[in-house]
Design a protein around this motif. Structure first.
Motif, PDB file in Angstrom:
ATOM      1  N   GLY A 187      -8.619  62.313  -6.429  1.00 26.59           N
ATOM      2  CA  GLY A 187      -8.337  63.484  -7.260  1.00 26.59           C
ATOM      3  C   GLY A 187      -9.234  63.547  -8.483  1.00 26.59           C
TER       4      GLY A 187
ATOM      5  N   LYS B 142     -10.614  61.570 -15.343  1.00 28.32           N
ATOM      6  CA  LYS B 142     -10.968  61.812 -16.747  1.00 28.32           C
ATOM      7  C   LYS B 142     -11.333  60.481 -17.389  1.00 28.32           C
TER       8      LYS B 142
ATOM      9  N   LYS C 168     -10.094  57.287 -15.344  1.00 28.25           N
ATOM     10  CA  LYS C 168      -8.795  57.095 -14.695  1.00 28.25           C
ATOM     11  C   LYS C 168      -8.340  58.409 -14.078  1.00 28.25           C
ATOM     12  N   PRO C 169      -7.382  58.339 -13.132  1.00 23.44           N
ATOM     13  CA  PRO C 169      -6.866  59.576 -12.529  1.00 23.44           C
ATOM     14  C   PRO C 169      -6.273  60.498 -13.600  1.00 23.44           C
ATOM     15  N   ALA C 170      -6.446  61.786 -13.427  1.00 25.22           N
ATOM     16  CA  ALA C 170      -6.017  62.790 -14.409  1.00 25.22           C
ATOM     17  C   ALA C 170      -4.513  62.724 -14.682  1.00 25.22           C
ATOM     18  N   GLU C 171      -3.701  62.268 -13.707  1.00 27.56           N
ATOM     19  CA  GLU C 171      -2.251  62.177 -13.912  1.00 27.56           C
ATOM     20  C   GLU C 171      -1.902  61.250 -15.069  1.00 27.56           C
ATOM     21  N   GLN C 172      -2.778  60.288 -15.375  1.00 25.93           N
ATOM     22  CA  GLN C 172      -2.517  59.336 -16.457  1.00 25.93           C
ATOM     23  C   GLN C 172      -2.819  59.933 -17.839  1.00 25.93           C
TER      24      GLN C 172
ATOM     25  N   LEU D 199      -1.442  62.927 -18.862  1.00 23.93           N
ATOM     26  CA  LEU D 199      -0.415  63.909 -19.178  1.00 23.93           C
ATOM     27  C   LEU D 199       0.541  63.303 -20.185  1.00 23.93           C
TER      28      LEU D 199
ATOM     29  N   LYS E  77       4.377  67.522 -20.603  1.00 24.99           N
ATOM     30  CA  LYS E  77       3.290  66.973 -19.785  1.00 24.99           C
ATOM     31  C   LYS E  77       1.984  67.738 -19.990  1.00 24.99           C
TER      32      LYS E  77
ATOM     33  N   PRO F 157      -1.940  68.068 -21.171  1.00 23.00           N
ATOM     34  CA  PRO F 157      -3.092  67.172 -21.042  1.00 23.00           C
ATOM     35  C   PRO F 157      -3.410  66.484 -22.374  1.00 23.00           C
TER      36      PRO F 157
ATOM     37  N   CYS G  58      -5.451  57.992 -22.219  1.00 24.10           N
ATOM     38  CA  CYS G  58      -4.693  57.619 -21.029  1.00 24.10           C
ATOM     39  C   CYS G  58      -3.313  57.081 -21.439  1.00 24.10           C
TER      40      CYS G  58
END
Length: 141
Positions: free
Chosen positions: A2, A5, A14-18, A20, A25, A27, A31
């Motif tokens: 995915g 960032k 790292k993955p963007a989910e980290q 949020l 949630k 951006p 991280c």
């Protein structure tokens, strides 16, 4: 893989989910690991600015609540002064406070259950009662 960032604090991709943050949630540029570390550092800095008795009070109030035992405000400094900053068990310089009847065994967090102790005595006694601790000394003591 995915979206990725780069954290502005640690510089790692790292993955963007980290990234949020907050309840909504939104951006973030940091991280999750760096945000947690910064929050912990902020809490440490806050506690470091407090007077020793207040720091002790907050810590022990929380511990008493975790064990579900009585907590009563007391002054660590006053107890240490009363004992001349000496360990109640061996008379070395006291740097710790010991719960005579441990919190884990239902002892209250109040002045009448507190004694100054050196690190060696306090750490070897741990969560033992005085009778349990005395048994660890062996017959030749």
């Amino acid at each position: 893989m995915g979206l990725v960032k780069v954290c502005r604090h640690c510089g790692r991709a790292k993955p963007a989910e980290q990234f949020l943050a907050g309840k909504a949630k939104r951006p973030s540029s940091s991280c999750a690991t760096c945000r947690r570390k910064r929050a912990a550092d902020h809490r440490k800095a806050y506690y470091a600015k407090l007077p020793p008795d207040k720091r002790h009070e907050l810590t022990h109030k929380k511990r008493a609540a975790e064990y579900g035992v009585e907590h009563e405000k007391y002054s660590r400094t006053e107890i240490m002064r009363r004992w001349g900053y000496r360990c109640a068990y061996c008379d070395k310089r006291a740097t710790h406070m010991d719960h005579v009847h441990p919190l884990s065994k239902g002892g209250a967090d109040k002045a009448s259950n507190m004694l100054p102790a050196c690190a060696g005595c306090n750490l070897s006694k741990g969560a033992k009662t005085l009778a349990e601790w005395a048994e660890t000394f062996g017959p030749d003591v």
